[in-house]
Design an enzyme around this catalytic site. Structure first.
Site, PDB file in Angstrom:
ATOM      1  N   THR A  68      -4.222 -19.026   3.350  1.00  0.00           N
ATOM      2  CA  THR A  68      -5.181 -19.118   1.369  1.00  0.00           C
ATOM      3  C   THR A  68      -4.525 -18.175   0.741  1.00  0.00           C
ATOM      4  OG1 THR A  68      -6.773 -20.641   1.815  1.00  0.00           O
ATOM      5  CG2 THR A  68      -6.702 -19.045  -0.240  1.00  0.00           C
ATOM      6  N   HIS A  70       0.840  -0.905   0.139  1.00  0.00           N
ATOM      7  CA  HIS A  70      -0.167  -0.292  -0.053  1.00  0.00           C
ATOM      8  C   HIS A  70       0.158   0.801   0.032  1.00  0.00           C
ATOM      9  CE1 HIS A  70       0.307   1.137   4.473  1.00  0.00           C
ATOM     10  NE2 HIS A  70       0.605  -0.039   4.357  1.00  0.00           N
ATOM     11  N   CYS A 102       1.884   5.829  11.370  1.00  0.00           N
ATOM     12  CA  CYS A 102       0.711   4.934  11.390  1.00  0.00           C
ATOM     13  C   CYS A 102       0.003   4.798  13.188  1.00  0.00           C
ATOM     14  CB  CYS A 102       1.631   3.595  11.370  1.00  0.00           C
ATOM     15  SG  CYS A 102       1.788   3.351   9.630  1.00  0.00           S
TER      16      CYS A 102
HETATM   17  N1  PLP Z   1       7.796  -0.168   8.112  1.00  0.00           N
HETATM   18  C1  PLP Z   1       7.664   0.761   7.880  1.00  0.00           C
HETATM   19  C2  PLP Z   1       9.379   1.915   7.471  1.00  0.00           C
HETATM   20  C3  PLP Z   1       6.357   1.676   7.336  1.00  0.00           C
HETATM   21  O1  PLP Z   1       6.787   3.307   7.070  1.00  0.00           O
HETATM   22  C4  PLP Z   1       5.275   1.234   7.707  1.00  0.00           C
HETATM   23  C5  PLP Z   1       3.974   1.896   7.627  1.00  0.00           C
HETATM   24  O2  PLP Z   1       3.756   3.362   7.940  1.00  0.00           O
HETATM   25  C6  PLP Z   1       5.659  -0.228   7.760  1.00  0.00           C
HETATM   26  C7  PLP Z   1       6.324  -1.055   8.029  1.00  0.00           C
HETATM   27  C8  PLP Z   1       4.412  -1.597   8.231  1.00  0.00           C
HETATM   28  O3  PLP Z   1       3.758  -1.795   7.028  1.00  0.00           O
HETATM   29  P1  PLP Z   1       2.058  -2.064   7.026  1.00  0.00           P
HETATM   30  O4  PLP Z   1       1.317  -0.768   7.277  1.00  0.00           O
HETATM   31  O5  PLP Z   1       2.584  -2.530   5.503  1.00  0.00           O
HETATM   32  O6  PLP Z   1       1.898  -2.857   8.413  1.00  0.00           O
END
Ligand code: PLP
Length: 390
Positions: A236, A200, A324
């Protein structure tokens, strides 16, 4: 009205071509790729084609790519595999500026008895390879260091670090979630053992990721069950997303050079415009070595969250701290690790662009931002002294 979306390090829009490629797998092509019948079995070949495309983006061999559910799973799986395949080694090295997918997982292993070293970065967010050298010992099972930082865009010297570790026979994993698709990565030139990708962040849907595992690297599956992914990741397959991921990787590979130049120009115009029009603002991180799409700017004497809310009123999306974990008002652990003063961290905003952004988006921010910053400074007794009117 579509928002001015400048939060592409949090997630990206699914590219129209990706969506189109995926749609049949939600309707007529709904089979299970493990089925014996042709209806399901035909999907197996499509998954392998997607694997070839994801592999090509980093110049890997298709069998070195394992599909997972996201970047977080790939990070966890890589580190877990490294410690499980070397049960006598208890030392894990990572950095203070990793995404929580690595940082919190290492700390979790630390609570279970592993010894975890968190490497520092300097004021520019750079990592010094000598610091890594000093922390290595015979007990080191794995080093996990990100390719590029999600908050500042600063790129780490992964080529140098991986060569040092290869010489010493220590497993090296890199979280390349923010780097893949934005800068060229060639695993035949960089001797990493494992590398994380997330769909994503490159215009595939959410909930699909990949882990590159170099041929010959011992791998212990993290999710155990059926035989999928050659027994390396059970469950799956998320067929539609795997196929969408393959298409997104193919597009990213095709766009790489052009996107990079386009994004760099757009980002620099945004950044320079903001620095020129908003007094007491500064860029966080090494500007000479960062992702072309990312700009992290601190506006002194204002709260980042207040800026975001005002931008939101103008239908502009950006983020403060780690996307996040936004929703929390905790100051960014990345900027804190860089020694950015507390007050400066609080006024930091990350703008992250994608190929879908335009000059018009940059103009929209430049139009409103000086007014927002000035207005917010006027509201606080301390900020007032520093507003443009002062
Ligand atoms: N690693 C980094 C550097 C990220 O920026 C992110 C998401 O922002 C992730 C890992 C986590 O990825 P996912 O959202 O696909 O779990």
């Amino acid at each position: 009205m579509n928002p001015v979306y400048l939060d592409n390090n949090a997630t990206t829009r699914v590219a129209p071509e990706v969506l189109e490629t995926m749609l049949p797998y939600f309707s007529e092509l709904f089979g299970n790729p493990s089925s014996m019948h042709t209806f399901g079995g035909q999907l197996h070949r499509r998954i392998e084609e997607a694997r070839e495309k994801v592999a090509a983006l980093i110049n890997a061999e298709p069998y070195e790519i394992i599909f997972t559910s996201c970047g977080t799973e790939s990070d966890n799986a890589a580190i877990m595999s490294a410690v499980e395949s070397q049960p006598r080694k208890r030392h894990i090295i990572t950095t203070r500026v990793e995404h929580p997918a690595v940082l919190n997982f290492c700390q979790h292993l630390g609570r279970k008895g592993h010894r975890v070293t968190l490497l520092p970065v300097n004021k520019q967010g750079q990592l010094d390879s000598d610091t890594l050298l000093r922390t290595l010992d015979d007990d080191t099972a794995v080093v996990s260091i990100m390719y590029a930082n999600n908050e500042t865009g600063v790129i780490f010297p992964v080529e140098t670090l991986s060569s040092i570790l290869k010489e010493r026979g220590i497993l090296f994993h890199t979280d390349a979630v923010q780097a893949v698709g934005k800068i060229p990565i060639d695993v035949t030139k960089i001797p990493v053992d494992m590398l994380t990708i997330s769909g994503h962040k490159l215009h595939a849907p959410k909930g699909i990721g990949a882990l590159y595992v170099r041929k010959g690297t011992r791998f212990h599956p993290y999710i155990i069950g059926g035989h999928q992914e050659g027994g390396r990741r059970a469950g799956t397959e998320n067929v539609a997303s795997v196929i969408g991921f393959g298409k997104a990787a193919e597009l990213a590979r095709g766009h790489l050079g052009d996107d990079s130049a386009y994004l760099g120009k757009l980002r620099d115009r945004l950044e320079q415009g903001l620095l020129a029009s908003c007094p007491n603002a500064g860029v966080n991180g090494d500007i000479s070595n960062r992702l072309p799409n990312t700009s992290n700017i601190s506006f002194e004497y204002v709260e980042g969250e207040a800026i975001l809310l005002r931008l939101n009123e103008h239908n502009i999306c950006a983020s403060s701290g780690s996307a996040c974990s936004s929703g929390s008002l905790e100051p960014s652990h990345v900027l804190r690790a860089m020694g950015v003063p507390y007050t400066t961290v609080h006024g930091s905003i990350r703008f992250s662009l994608s190929r879908f952004n335009t000059d018009g988006d940059v103009d929209a921010v430049l139009d409103v931002m000086p007014g927002i910053i000035n207005e917010l400074r006027e509201l606080s007794p301390f900020g007032k002294k520093h507003s443009a009117k002062a």
